[in-house]
Write a protein that holds these residues in place. Structure first.
Motif, short mmCIF file in Angstrom:
data_model
loop_
_atom_site.label_atom_id
_atom_site.label_comp_id
_atom_site.label_asym_id
_atom_site.label_seq_id
_atom_site.Cartn_x
_atom_site.Cartn_y
_atom_site.Cartn_z
N TYR A 224 48.05 28.84 53.65
CA TYR A 224 47.85 29.69 52.56
C TYR A 224 48.98 30.66 52.04
O TYR A 224 49.79 31.04 52.77
CB TYR A 224 46.74 31.03 53.20
CG TYR A 224 46.23 31.79 52.22
CD1 TYR A 224 45.48 31.54 51.16
CD2 TYR A 224 46.20 33.05 52.62
CE1 TYR A 224 44.82 32.59 50.51
CE2 TYR A 224 45.54 34.14 51.72
CZ TYR A 224 44.93 33.82 50.81
OH TYR A 224 44.26 34.67 49.96
N GLY A 229 47.88 35.87 47.45
CA GLY A 229 46.52 35.94 47.90
C GLY A 229 46.67 36.96 49.31
O GLY A 229 47.79 37.45 49.50
N THR A 239 35.31 33.83 48.91
CA THR A 239 36.72 33.58 48.07
C THR A 239 36.66 34.09 46.65
O THR A 239 35.44 33.65 46.06
CB THR A 239 37.11 32.21 48.03
OG1 THR A 239 37.26 31.53 49.56
CG2 THR A 239 38.58 31.76 47.39
N ASN A 241 38.84 34.52 42.99
CA ASN A 241 40.26 34.51 42.20
C ASN A 241 40.25 35.03 41.01
O ASN A 241 39.18 35.12 40.41
CB ASN A 241 40.82 33.05 41.95
CG ASN A 241 39.85 32.32 40.98
OD1 ASN A 241 38.52 32.06 41.07
ND2 ASN A 241 40.35 31.76 39.61
N VAL A 247 44.69 34.63 44.35
CA VAL A 247 43.35 34.10 45.16
C VAL A 247 43.02 34.98 46.50
O VAL A 247 43.89 34.90 47.40
CB VAL A 247 43.47 32.75 45.31
CG1 VAL A 247 42.05 32.08 45.82
CG2 VAL A 247 43.82 32.04 44.05
N ALA A 272 40.38 28.63 48.82
CA ALA A 272 41.65 29.11 48.38
C ALA A 272 42.66 28.34 47.89
O ALA A 272 43.37 28.21 47.08
CB ALA A 272 41.98 30.24 49.30
#
Length: 503
Positions: A224, A229, A239, A241, A247, A272
């Motif tokens: 990730y 994010g 999740t 975005n 995100v 993600a």
């Protein structure tokens, strides 16, 4: 119409127009993210108004005659590139769908969803479906209207399914579930003859603060991008975005179940990674969006189950877990952890269900939604329908609303037609993972060594970078040479659970 403009100029105007619509929609998304994470409860009414106003503005902009004329003109041009032509083709489809929904309807839906979410939160706190029932009834009536406005062939639920999985129908799903159920029952019957797995290892007390820190560590190690994010806590993991460079995910923590946080976090990580892998240069355009909900779910389920519940994941992450939880897991082995996190047993909560019984949770919701939209049952019948089908399909008694029909956030968002994509996603995930294993030498041992980037890069190349270029089935054929085939999932399940249960 074109005023003599060349194609390049017209396409540039198209990009600017759609990106401005996207700007508004993502501003709405920021408000929604805040609503589900940090917003004080007292702000609910005005937040609902703000979201509704911006949603209506975005809808009006996209469905304006000027956009329609621009799309029609570009659709007649023969000097577009392949990607440009696909964007126009998909935007024309989206335009034809959205122009069927009046602005006043869009605003009413948005306002009702905002009220519905907060009523759902209150109903969960009080463990009382009646608090949620009336506004849910309003939403269901709006979704019925939406189906009529969008149009459909066959079952009215098809119009709603199509929004999440283009081309999906009740006939298609009835066929898939009709094949899947007996196969699942056969393996569950076999497992029922074996000694039950002990999952007490992950059901000890795990302090929330340590779980949170482990989850953050886990996300970073599995790929990730925290520079683009973040993670927060929410009532129901999700999740969201605002572009591929921003995100965000959420999780929830149960101090008496390590699995609740860990695998919901990995699930959201899969979503993600998909969003972070979409082409940034296509921001606001169809090719900058995900292919479908089932493909999105294939990414979350692949990382959650095919990777995250594998013996290779356990071998890699157990030492880290033991550093965070030495008293609870100090004597664990990868094998005992692997068995504990893969226990198969009927359960109440969908997000905590094992890979096999999970599909029955989805099927129950699918059948319930289909009946609601077809007016075969009413909203007041939901708890009874739910409880009866959990008894029939999973053999368990539902003790209360919170653990029953109030457990999912989806209906409060108006997301009717979403649930079937979870099962489709699991089936696609097994198929994609099988083909990743053919393309990536020693994939399992790479995962055991903590090398997750190779698999992520394979998914980026095969799936993420294409955006909406392909439908789910087209994409599956591009990757696998065939469409969805449930036997990949069943072969994976048989091999895995026969070993775990020593059959």
């Amino acid at each position: 119409m074109s005023n003599g403009k060349d194609t390049a100029t017209l396409y540039k105007e198209y990009v600017q127009a759609l990106q401005e619509v996207a700007d508004i929609k993502y501003a709405v998304a920021v408000l929604q993210w805040d609503q589900e994470t940090y917003m004080p409860a007292g702000g609910a009414d005005k937040r609902g108004r703000q979201i509704a106003t911006l949603s209506e503005i975005a809808h009006d902009r996209f469905t304006s005659p000027a956009i329609g004329d621009l799309l029609a003109e570009l659709g007649r041009r023969h000097d577009l590139t392949g990607e440009q032509r696909k964007n126009i083709e998909l935007s024309l489809y989206d335009y034809s769908q959205q122009t069927r929904l009046p602005s006043a309807f869009v605003r009413q839906m948005s306002e009702t969803v905002s009220r519905s979410f907060h009523n759902w939160i209150e109903a969960r706190k009080a463990n009382d479906f009646h608090i949620f029932r009336d506004v849910l009834g309003e939403l269901v009536e709006l979704k019925k209207q939406e189906a009529e406005l969008l149009g459909y062939t066959g079952h009215p639920y098809n119009a709603l399914l199509n929004q999440y999985e283009r081309g999906a129908t009740t006939d298609l799903l009835d066929n898939i579930f009709g094949k899947l159920q007996p196969e699942l029952k056969a393996i569950l019957d076999q497992l029922g003859t074996a000694s039950q797995v002990d999952d007490s290892l992950v059901k000890q007390h795990f302090p929330a603060s340590e779980q949170w820190e482990f989850g953050m560590d886990l996300l970073g190690k599995m790929g990730y991008d925290f520079n683009h994010g973040r993670q927060d806590r929410a009532e129901h993991p999700f999740t969201i975005n605002f572009c591929s460079k921003d995100v965000r995910i959420t999780t929830r923590i149960d101090e008496h179940d390590l699995g609740n946080m860990t695998w919901s976090t990995i699930h959201e990580l899969g979503h993600a990674l998909y969003e972070q892998g979409l082409p940034d240069e296509q921001y606001g355009l169809p090719l900058g969006e995900y292919a479908s909900l089932s493909i999105h779910e294939s990414q979350s389920r692949l990382w959650e189950n095919n990777v995250g519940r594998s013996i290779y994941w356990c071998r890699h992450f157990l030492p880290l877990l033991q550093r965070y939880f030495p008293a609870q897991l100090g004597n664990a082995t990868p094998e005992t952890l692997y068995r504990a996190i893969n226990k198969v047993s009927p359960s109440l909560i969908r997000t905590e269900a094992d890979e096999l019984t999970y599909h029955f949770h989805v099927i129950i919701r699918y059948e319930l939604e289909k009946a609601l939209i077809n007016s075969d049952i009413s909203v007041k019948d939901i708890p009874a329908f739910w409880n009866e089908h959990y008894r029939l399909y999973l053999g368990i008694a539902v003790p209360d609303d919170r653990q029953g029909c109030l457990q999912d956030v989806h209906w409060s968002h108006g997301s009717f037609g979403y649930f079937p994509t979870y099962s489709l996603g699991s089936l696609y995930a097994a198929q994609f993972y099988a083909f990743a294993g053919k393309d990536i030498p020693n994939l399992d041992y790479q995962l055991e060594g903590g090398q997750f980037a190779t698999l992520k890069d394979w998914l980026r190349k095969k799936i993420h970078t294409h955006g909406r270029m392909y439908t789910s089935e087209e994409l599956c054929r591009e990757i696998c040479g065939e469409g969805l085939n449930i036997q990949y999932f069943m072969q994976y399940a048989y091999a895995k659970y026969r070993y775990i249960y020593s059959l």
